[in-house]
Design an enzyme around this catalytic site. Structure first.
Site, PDB file in Angstrom:
ATOM      1  N   ASN A  76      38.951  40.885  30.853  1.00 35.60           N
ATOM      2  CA  ASN A  76      37.796  41.466  30.174  1.00 35.60           C
ATOM      3  C   ASN A  76      36.635  40.478  30.112  1.00 35.60           C
ATOM      4  O   ASN A  76      36.848  39.268  30.088  1.00 35.60           O
ATOM      5  CB  ASN A  76      38.182  41.906  28.755  1.00 35.60           C
ATOM      6  CG  ASN A  76      39.271  42.972  28.778  1.00 35.60           C
ATOM      7  OD1 ASN A  76      39.468  43.630  29.803  1.00 35.60           O
ATOM      8  ND2 ASN A  76      39.995  43.105  27.692  1.00 35.60           N
TER       9      ASN A  76
ATOM     10  N   HIS B 162      37.576  37.189  34.992  1.00 37.41           N
ATOM     11  CA  HIS B 162      36.512  37.915  35.692  1.00 37.41           C
ATOM     12  C   HIS B 162      35.137  37.611  35.130  1.00 37.41           C
ATOM     13  O   HIS B 162      34.206  38.382  35.338  1.00 37.41           O
ATOM     14  CB  HIS B 162      36.778  39.430  35.633  1.00 37.41           C
ATOM     15  CG  HIS B 162      38.027  39.822  36.367  1.00 37.41           C
ATOM     16  ND1 HIS B 162      38.670  41.017  36.165  1.00 37.41           N
ATOM     17  CD2 HIS B 162      38.773  39.168  37.297  1.00 37.41           C
ATOM     18  CE1 HIS B 162      39.735  41.091  36.933  1.00 37.41           C
ATOM     19  NE2 HIS B 162      39.832  39.971  37.631  1.00 37.41           N
TER      20      HIS B 162
HETATM   21  C1  BV8 Z   1      39.492  38.892  45.166  1.00 36.73           C
HETATM   22  C2  BV8 Z   1      34.031  42.790  36.965  1.00 36.73           C
HETATM   23  C3  BV8 Z   1      39.696  37.599  47.064  1.00 36.73           C
HETATM   24  C4  BV8 Z   1      33.431  42.485  35.709  1.00 36.73           C
HETATM   25  C5  BV8 Z   1      36.153  43.416  37.796  1.00 36.73           C
HETATM   26  C6  BV8 Z   1      39.595  46.852  49.004  1.00 36.73           C
HETATM   27  C7  BV8 Z   1      38.216  46.587  49.008  1.00 36.73           C
HETATM   28  C8  BV8 Z   1      37.681  45.518  48.303  1.00 36.73           C
HETATM   29  C9  BV8 Z   1      38.527  44.661  47.557  1.00 36.73           C
HETATM   30  C10 BV8 Z   1      39.885  44.941  47.548  1.00 36.73           C
HETATM   31  C11 BV8 Z   1      40.424  46.018  48.265  1.00 36.73           C
HETATM   32  N1  BV8 Z   1      41.773  46.020  48.043  1.00 36.73           N
HETATM   33  C12 BV8 Z   1      42.108  44.997  47.212  1.00 36.73           C
HETATM   34  C13 BV8 Z   1      40.986  44.308  46.926  1.00 36.73           C
HETATM   35  C14 BV8 Z   1      40.915  43.119  46.052  1.00 36.73           C
HETATM   36  C15 BV8 Z   1      40.234  43.534  44.759  1.00 36.73           C
HETATM   37  C16 BV8 Z   1      41.079  44.572  44.045  1.00 36.73           C
HETATM   38  O1  BV8 Z   1      42.085  44.242  43.457  1.00 36.73           O
HETATM   39  N2  BV8 Z   1      40.650  45.854  44.137  1.00 36.73           N
HETATM   40  C17 BV8 Z   1      41.396  46.907  43.485  1.00 36.73           C
HETATM   41  C18 BV8 Z   1      40.421  48.010  43.037  1.00 36.73           C
HETATM   42  C19 BV8 Z   1      42.418  47.455  44.476  1.00 36.73           C
HETATM   43  N3  BV8 Z   1      40.101  42.346  43.949  1.00 36.73           N
HETATM   44  C20 BV8 Z   1      39.028  41.559  44.106  1.00 36.73           C
HETATM   45  O2  BV8 Z   1      38.098  41.811  44.845  1.00 36.73           O
HETATM   46  C21 BV8 Z   1      39.068  40.268  43.306  1.00 36.73           C
HETATM   47  N4  BV8 Z   1      38.728  39.175  44.142  1.00 36.73           N
HETATM   48  O3  BV8 Z   1      40.503  39.445  45.466  1.00 36.73           O
HETATM   49  O4  BV8 Z   1      38.965  37.886  45.893  1.00 36.73           O
HETATM   50  C22 BV8 Z   1      38.847  36.786  47.897  1.00 36.73           C
HETATM   51  C23 BV8 Z   1      39.419  35.680  48.459  1.00 36.73           C
HETATM   52  C24 BV8 Z   1      38.655  34.906  49.256  1.00 36.73           C
HETATM   53  C25 BV8 Z   1      37.319  35.226  49.488  1.00 36.73           C
HETATM   54  C26 BV8 Z   1      36.743  36.346  48.907  1.00 36.73           C
HETATM   55  C27 BV8 Z   1      37.506  37.146  48.093  1.00 36.73           C
HETATM   56  C28 BV8 Z   1      38.025  40.346  42.185  1.00 36.73           C
HETATM   57  C29 BV8 Z   1      38.491  41.332  41.152  1.00 36.73           C
HETATM   58  C30 BV8 Z   1      37.545  41.337  39.962  1.00 36.73           C
HETATM   59  C31 BV8 Z   1      36.731  42.580  39.999  1.00 36.73           C
HETATM   60  N5  BV8 Z   1      35.900  42.646  38.819  1.00 36.73           N
HETATM   61  N6  BV8 Z   1      35.313  43.453  36.789  1.00 36.73           N
HETATM   62  C32 BV8 Z   1      33.172  43.754  34.957  1.00 36.73           C
HETATM   63  O5  BV8 Z   1      32.145  44.426  35.228  1.00 36.73           O
HETATM   64  O6  BV8 Z   1      34.001  44.048  34.108  1.00 36.73           O
HETATM   65  S1  BV8 Z   1      37.552  44.319  37.752  1.00 36.73           S
HETATM   66  C33 BV8 Z   1      37.659  45.359  36.423  1.00 36.73           C
HETATM   67  O7  BV8 Z   1      38.990  45.879  36.554  1.00 36.73           O
HETATM   68  C34 BV8 Z   1      37.637  44.724  35.036  1.00 36.73           C
HETATM   69  O8  BV8 Z   1      37.632  43.313  35.027  1.00 36.73           O
HETATM   70  C35 BV8 Z   1      38.961  45.235  34.467  1.00 36.73           C
HETATM   71  O9  BV8 Z   1      39.434  44.492  33.430  1.00 36.73           O
HETATM   72  C36 BV8 Z   1      39.773  45.096  35.670  1.00 36.73           C
HETATM   73  C37 BV8 Z   1      41.173  45.548  35.722  1.00 36.73           C
HETATM   74  O10 BV8 Z   1      41.279  46.798  35.161  1.00 36.73           O
HETATM   75  P1  BV8 Z   1      42.084  46.896  33.779  1.00 36.73           P
HETATM   76  O11 BV8 Z   1      41.604  45.832  32.869  1.00 36.73           O
HETATM   77  O12 BV8 Z   1      43.532  46.920  34.072  1.00 36.73           O
HETATM   78  O13 BV8 Z   1      41.547  48.223  33.209  1.00 36.73           O
HETATM   79  P2  BV8 Z   1      42.018  49.673  33.653  1.00 36.73           P
HETATM   80  O14 BV8 Z   1      41.037  50.656  33.134  1.00 36.73           O
HETATM   81  O15 BV8 Z   1      42.380  49.652  35.099  1.00 36.73           O
HETATM   82  O16 BV8 Z   1      43.390  49.877  32.866  1.00 36.73           O
HETATM   83  C38 BV8 Z   1      43.370  50.023  31.486  1.00 36.73           C
HETATM   84  C39 BV8 Z   1      44.819  50.138  31.109  1.00 36.73           C
HETATM   85  O17 BV8 Z   1      44.905  50.109  29.689  1.00 36.73           O
HETATM   86  C40 BV8 Z   1      45.460  51.430  31.574  1.00 36.73           C
HETATM   87  O18 BV8 Z   1      46.728  51.134  32.136  1.00 36.73           O
HETATM   88  C41 BV8 Z   1      45.595  52.252  30.291  1.00 36.73           C
HETATM   89  O19 BV8 Z   1      46.778  53.022  30.307  1.00 36.73           O
HETATM   90  C42 BV8 Z   1      45.723  51.164  29.260  1.00 36.73           C
HETATM   91  N7  BV8 Z   1      45.219  51.505  27.932  1.00 36.73           N
HETATM   92  C43 BV8 Z   1      44.243  52.393  27.610  1.00 36.73           C
HETATM   93  N8  BV8 Z   1      44.058  52.371  26.266  1.00 36.73           N
HETATM   94  C44 BV8 Z   1      44.917  51.438  25.767  1.00 36.73           C
HETATM   95  C45 BV8 Z   1      45.653  50.888  26.815  1.00 36.73           C
HETATM   96  N9  BV8 Z   1      46.579  49.936  26.632  1.00 36.73           N
HETATM   97  C46 BV8 Z   1      46.805  49.515  25.373  1.00 36.73           C
HETATM   98  N10 BV8 Z   1      46.137  49.997  24.299  1.00 36.73           N
HETATM   99  C47 BV8 Z   1      45.193  50.949  24.465  1.00 36.73           C
HETATM  100  N11 BV8 Z   1      44.531  51.429  23.399  1.00 36.73           N
END
Ligand code: BV8
Ligand code: ZN
Length: 240
Positions: free
Chosen positions: A98, A115
């Site tokens: 976060n 992040h």
């Molecule tokens: C990297 C920015 C390598 C700041 C974020 C295809 C194309 C492009 C990239 C990729 C690709 N495939 C894979 C990748 C890699 C990519 C990636 O993982 N993509 C995903 C979509 C598949 N990752 C990256 O690009 C990372 N960098 O790999 O670099 C590299 C190496 C060398 C050279 C160059 C590069 C960078 C990743 C960072 C991206 N930035 N945010 C902002 O604006 O916030 S990510 C964004 O998602 C947020 O940071 C967020 O926190 C994060 C993860 O999501 P979650 O936190 O898990 O949130 P989500 O909504 O998904 O889930 C919430 C959960 O909570 C749910 O499960 C829900 O059930 C639960 N919940 C809901 N309410 C509650 C609860 N739990 C408890 N209590 C509750 N009340």
């Protein structure tokens, strides 16, 4: 439910938390992929990538400014506070995806922001960095040193995580007795590999999430409820 691992938690010396957007959901901050997911209203890859920023810096800045207002009006919830409270009894490290700073505002003192942070800005060209001001005259804001546009100091898709932060996060995940994974879908890499490091080093894994995640089967305990409910109860074990 906790009885099965209560003794292990009581004996644990070091507890590492991996948190995501879900832990801030009960502070009124929308998650990225959950039911009220933020991304569902927007195409995530549209808004959180370097290309999107250079294509339309004003739009991306408007999105972050809207989120920043929401975050500034939000308060840490009992989930954040329980983690901060635990520092009285255990060595605690928080590895958060976060950018909202709510762990720190709840009192956690050992937080790694994987992040980046919405309250920091940096220049797209020179090494200028600063805390974000209360408001900007115009968007996108310009660097007062070199006049190029500024950006939020966050990690976008396709960008590497800050090397020093990521290296430290791996060390913390490798050396912990218990890892509590709260409020994350474990979709985004490399943050989603942290529980694998912990498991490889025989840590106990606890998941706090109303929904399943890809690693639910690897967990020693899954609490299918919200973090604001589960974490204060879980922490009560330490207060006796
Ligand atoms: C990297 C920015 C390598 C700041 C974020 C295809 C194309 C492009 C990239 C990729 C690709 N495939 C894979 C990748 C890699 C990519 C990636 O993982 N993509 C995903 C979509 C598949 N990752 C990256 O690009 C990372 N960098 O790999 O670099 C590299 C190496 C060398 C050279 C160059 C590069 C960078 C990743 C960072 C991206 N930035 N945010 C902002 O604006 O916030 S990510 C964004 O998602 C947020 O940071 C967020 O926190 C994060 C993860 O999501 P979650 O936190 O898990 O949130 P989500 O909504 O998904 O889930 C919430 C959960 O909570 C749910 O499960 C829900 O059930 C639960 N919940 C809901 N309410 C509650 C609860 N739990 C408890 N209590 C509750 N009340
Ligand atoms: Zn500059």
């Amino acid at each position: 439910m906790f009885e099965s691992i209560a003794d292990i938690l009581i004996d644990a010396k070091k507890i590492v938390f991996v948190t995501g957007a879900g832990i801030s959901q009960e502070s009124g901050i929308p998650t990225f992929r959950g039911k009220d997911g933020l991304w569902r209203k927007y195409d995530s890859m549209q808004l959180a990538t370097i290309d999107a920023f250079y294509n339309n810096p004003k739009l991306i800045w408007e999105w972050y400014e809207e989120r920043r207002k929401n975050i500034f009006n939000a308060k840490p919830n009992p989930g954040h506070s329980a983690i901060a409270e635990l520092e009285k009894y255990k060595e605690v490290v928080v590895l958060t995806q976060n950018i909202d700073g709510l762990h720190q505002r709840a009192g956690s003192t050992n937080v790694l922001e994987l992040h980046g942070s919405i309250i920091r800005i940096k220049c797209t060209v020179c090494d200028f960095k600063d805390e974000i001001p209360a408001s900007f005259e115009s968007l996108p804001p310009k660097c007062r040193r070199c006049d190029n546009i500024l950006r939020p100091d966050v990690v976008w898709f396709g960008e590497s995580l800050p090397q020093d932060v990521w290296n430290q996060a791996i060390i913390e995940a490798n050396y912990c007795d218990v890892m509590i994974i709260a409020g994350t879908s474990l979709v985004v890499s490399p943050a989603n590999t942290l529980p694998v490091y912990a498991k490889q080093n025989n840590a106990i894994l606890v998941e706090v999430n109303p929904e399943q995640t890809p690693m639910s089967t690897e967990m020693d305990l899954s609490l299918r409820t919200t973090s604001a409910k589960a974490l204060p109860n879980l922490m009560k074990i330490f207060e006796n």
